[in-house]
Motif scaffolding. Structure first.
Motif, PDB file in Angstrom:
ATOM      1  N   PRO A   1      40.395  36.056 -26.648  1.00  0.00           N
ATOM      2  CA  PRO A   1      40.871  36.570 -25.176  1.00  0.00           C
ATOM      3  C   PRO A   1      40.704  38.197 -25.127  1.00  0.00           C
ATOM      4  CG  PRO A   1      42.527  36.070 -26.738  1.00  0.00           C
ATOM      5  CD  PRO A   1      41.423  35.629 -27.651  1.00  0.00           C
ATOM      6  N   ILE A   2      40.070  38.519 -23.873  1.00  0.00           N
ATOM      7  CA  ILE A   2      40.230  39.901 -23.712  1.00  0.00           C
ATOM      8  C   ILE A   2      40.566  40.011 -22.352  1.00  0.00           C
ATOM      9  CG2 ILE A   2      38.464  41.800 -23.409  1.00  0.00           C
ATOM     10  CD1 ILE A   2      36.820  40.287 -25.870  1.00  0.00           C
TER      11      ILE A   2
ATOM     12  N   ASN B   1      40.467  41.125 -18.457  1.00  0.00           N
ATOM     13  CA  ASN B   1      39.305  41.692 -17.667  1.00  0.00           C
ATOM     14  C   ASN B   1      39.771  42.972 -16.983  1.00  0.00           C
ATOM     15  OD1 ASN B   1      37.544  41.974 -15.587  1.00  0.00           O
ATOM     16  ND2 ASN B   1      37.028  39.687 -15.565  1.00  0.00           N
ATOM     17  N   ALA B   2      39.106  43.706 -16.971  1.00  0.00           N
ATOM     18  CA  ALA B   2      39.394  45.414 -16.681  1.00  0.00           C
ATOM     19  C   ALA B   2      39.518  45.125 -14.972  1.00  0.00           C
ATOM     20  CB  ALA B   2      38.528  46.364 -17.019  1.00  0.00           C
ATOM     21  N   LYS B   3      38.791  44.222 -14.497  1.00  0.00           N
ATOM     22  CA  LYS B   3      38.867  44.021 -12.904  1.00  0.00           C
ATOM     23  C   LYS B   3      39.830  43.104 -12.266  1.00  0.00           C
ATOM     24  CE  LYS B   3      33.743  44.897 -12.336  1.00  0.00           C
ATOM     25  NZ  LYS B   3      32.623  44.335 -11.834  1.00  0.00           N
ATOM     26  N   THR B   4      40.146  42.259 -12.899  1.00  0.00           N
ATOM     27  CA  THR B   4      41.035  40.990 -12.203  1.00  0.00           C
ATOM     28  C   THR B   4      42.429  41.230 -13.149  1.00  0.00           C
ATOM     29  OG1 THR B   4      40.523  39.622 -13.985  1.00  0.00           O
ATOM     30  CG2 THR B   4      39.273  39.593 -11.816  1.00  0.00           C
TER      31      THR B   4
ATOM     32  N   GLU C   1      38.433  34.392 -21.758  1.00  0.00           N
ATOM     33  CA  GLU C   1      37.805  33.824 -23.114  1.00  0.00           C
ATOM     34  C   GLU C   1      36.569  34.487 -23.237  1.00  0.00           C
ATOM     35  OE1 GLU C   1      39.005  32.331 -25.942  1.00  0.00           O
ATOM     36  OE2 GLU C   1      41.244  32.662 -25.269  1.00  0.00           O
ATOM     37  N   PHE C   2      35.944  35.327 -24.200  1.00  0.00           N
ATOM     38  CA  PHE C   2      34.751  36.055 -24.340  1.00  0.00           C
ATOM     39  C   PHE C   2      34.168  35.414 -25.781  1.00  0.00           C
ATOM     40  CE2 PHE C   2      36.258  38.796 -20.955  1.00  0.00           C
ATOM     41  CZ  PHE C   2      35.302  38.751 -20.210  1.00  0.00           C
TER      42      PHE C   2
END
Length: 196
Positions: A142-143, A145-148, A153-154
């Motif tokens: 789980p990372i 997201n910089a935008k949202t 999950e990546f």
């Protein structure tokens, strides 16, 4: 024979003068002849020291399949003929009675090592590696997201239960192979002793 103090001093001075002049011996010539006798009939093989990644040059003198003498290679750019204590002890390491030449295993709870075959050793390592790889495999992480700003999950596809630590006796080529092996296993934890 009775020696007076004066005669004793004369005799001591004459003895000292004779020793200083070498009594007609040339120590350098005697030393060189002794060295030549030591390596006579041997084959000189240039080599590289394996103790660290410095790559120092060695000259190995082999007679009847056995290493009889080694020294630094004076023409080698890395060490110029000098050897560290580890490299100078290579001969004794090669022929030590304590050198382990077969795989050994100490069972859990045991207080002694037992010899095992190469096949058994490789099978045990392969099975344990597969077991640990399967149990510690991580497909996603789980990372944020910089935008949202939401967690997503990546895919990471890595093994978190296996790490590899290289040795000071590993050369560049072996390190390259080990890094490839770690990528095949899927572990990002590949470190070398020289950095620690």
């Amino acid at each position: 024979m009775e020696v007076s103090r004066r005669n004793f001093l004369k005799l001591s001075g004459a003895s000292l003068a004779a020793l200083v002049t070498g009594l007609g011996f040339e120590p350098d010539v005697a030393r060189a002849q002794g060295y030549d006798l030591k390596i006579e009939g041997s084959q000189k093989i240039p080599s590289i020291c394996h103790f660290c990644s410095g790559g120092c040059g060695l000259l190995l003198y082999v007679k009847e399949g056995k290493l009889i003498h080694l020294e630094g290679d004076p023409d080698h750019p890395t060490n110029g003929g000098t050897l560290c204590p580890k490299a100078a002890s290579l001969r004794s390491v090669a022929y030590s009675s304590d050198r382990v030449t077969k795989p050994r295993r100490r069972a859990p709870g045991s207080d002694y090592w037992e010899d095992i075959s190469w096949e058994e050793a490789l099978d045990r390592v392969a099975k344990k590696t597969k077991e640990v790889r399967d149990s510690s495999w991580k497909a996603t992480d789980p990372i944020k997201n910089a935008k949202t700003g939401e967690m997503e999950e990546f895919p990471v596809n890595r093994v978190e239960g296996i790490a590899f630590l290289g040795s000071a006796e590993v050369d560049n080529e072996e390190s390259y192979i080990f890094s490839k092996f770690c990528r095949v296993l899927g572990t990002p934890y590949n470190e070398h002793q020289a950095r620690i």
